[in-house]
Design an enzyme around this catalytic site. Structure first.
Site, short mmCIF file in Angstrom:
data_model
loop_
_atom_site.label_atom_id
_atom_site.label_comp_id
_atom_site.label_asym_id
_atom_site.label_seq_id
_atom_site.Cartn_x
_atom_site.Cartn_y
_atom_site.Cartn_z
N TYR A 101 31.33 21.40 35.06
CA TYR A 101 30.25 20.41 34.97
C TYR A 101 29.18 20.71 36.00
O TYR A 101 29.39 21.45 36.97
CB TYR A 101 30.80 18.99 35.17
CG TYR A 101 31.31 18.71 36.57
CD1 TYR A 101 30.48 18.19 37.56
CD2 TYR A 101 32.65 18.95 36.91
CE1 TYR A 101 30.93 17.93 38.83
CE2 TYR A 101 33.12 18.69 38.18
CZ TYR A 101 32.27 18.18 39.14
OH TYR A 101 32.73 17.92 40.41
N CYS A 102 27.99 20.12 35.77
CA CYS A 102 26.86 20.26 36.69
C CYS A 102 25.98 19.03 36.54
O CYS A 102 26.38 18.05 35.90
CB CYS A 102 26.09 21.54 36.39
SG CYS A 102 25.50 21.66 34.68
N THR A 103 24.79 19.04 37.11
CA THR A 103 23.95 17.84 37.14
C THR A 103 23.51 17.39 35.74
O THR A 103 23.73 16.25 35.35
CB THR A 103 22.70 18.08 38.00
OG1 THR A 103 23.10 18.54 39.29
CG2 THR A 103 21.89 16.79 38.15
#
Length: 344
Positions: free
Chosen positions: A198-200
């Site tokens: 996951y990321c922003t």
């Protein structure tokens, strides 16, 4: 259209931020989606009230930059950048448009986080993970996304889905990247066949899945819409998110419901700081914070102090004649005694 922060165009896609009334934003999105190459565009919305309007416009007396210079959305210019990659991984041939992992929506994400056979990896940078991450996620401690491939090569040791690492490699991985609970779930010498990242906003993790699949990982997932979509849709009572999410605009961080968080920004290193950091002896507004104080030379700090004095004296970095034609310079000088910077 009121504000456009900037748009990045690359062979692999498009990314950007815009701000305005719902009707005007919709017109821009319709124009972009009219291009057949950009169909299926994903978006994340953050409602803005009158106070947010001021923040986003950037006219703040507390800003160490010129009025509007540090605003996430500017009215006076639009920048469209042409780049080789939307986010720089630095590995030729990696493209989410050609090969990508499985999308997990925010409602499906909790199941992956709770699965002991799934390794969850945060692909953001260390200054982002420092203020918040998902419970049980592994932090690679990277300072830039282009470091992620080398982290994978060095620490995952997996080029086939059924590969087994040595006892020494396992211990090194556990000591550097896992807490006590994660060590218990790590298994008996074999890295889990399922990896979720996951990321922003879902851009970096999408590309990270493409990279892992090129290395032989078969079952790879990523959070669709990123942390922002998760915080927008999942209520706090059901959430497995801990802390706040760093964002690249004047909000600095957001919480559940995408409400503005509690962190401020160090304008010297552009990293988030909390109230305790501001009380530190290493904090100097516009010059340094506990996270960059030792990394900056005295020469760099002196330049930062000069920049801060320019802003406090004239309200703009570079002095009152910044951007003024030579024939008009000198006409904008303020009269009266100069204001002495508090940073001295």
């Amino acid at each position: 259209m009121r504000r456009i922060r900037g748009i990045i165009l690359a062979p692999e896609g498009i990314n950007g931020s815009i701000c305005g009334t719902r009707d005007s934003v919709q017109k821009v999105l319709e124009f972009i989606r009219a291009d057949s190459r950009l169909k299926g565009l994903r978006q994340t919305e953050s409602p803005a009230g009158p106070e947010d309007e001021i923040i986003h416009h950037g006219h703040s007396s507390k800003s160490p930059l010129g009025a509007g210079d540090d605003a996430p959305f500017r009215w006076d210019h639009v920048r469209v950048k042409l780049k080789k990659e939307v986010v720089t991984l630095g590995v030729p041939g990696i493209s989410p448009a050609k090969k990508v992992g499985k999308y997990a929506n925010p409602r499906e994400w909790n199941a992956l986080l709770s699965d002991p056979d799934t390794m969850v990896v945060d692909v953001r940078n260390s200054y982002e993970t420092r203020i918040g991450r998902f419970k049980g996620a592994i932090d690679p401690h990277t300072s830039a996304f282009r470091e992620f491939p080398s982290w994978v090569e060095k620490n995952l040791f997996m080029h086939q889905s059924n590969s087994v690492i040595s006892g020494e490699q396992k211990r090194s991985f556990q000591e550097n990247f896992m807490d006590e609970k994660e060590k218990l779930n790590f298994g008996k010498g074999q890295i889990p066949r399922r990896v979720a990242m996951y990321c922003t906003g879902g851009i970096r993790c999408e590309k990270a899945t493409s990279f892992l699949m090129s290395k032989g990982f078969e079952e790879v997932y990523h959070l669709e819409g990123g942390i922002l979509k998760y915080l927008e849709e999942v209520p706090p009572s059901e959430s497995l998110w801990e802390g706040e999410c760093f964002v690249f605009d004047k909000r600095v961080s957001v919480e559940h419901g995408l409400k503005q968080g509690t962190y401020k920004l160090c304008y010297a290193c552009k990293k988030p700081v909390n109230d305790a950091d501001v009380l530190s002896a290493e904090w100097e507004y516009g010059v340094s914070c506990p996270h960059c104080y030792t990394a900056k030379s005295e020469e760099e700090k002196a330049r930062a102090r000069a920049r801060q004095r320019q802003f406090e004296m004239w309200g703009v970095v570079g002095g009152p004649d910044k951007g003024v034609p030579p024939s008009q310079r000198g006409k904008n000088q303020k009269s009266g005694p100069f204001h002495i910077s508090r940073s001295l």
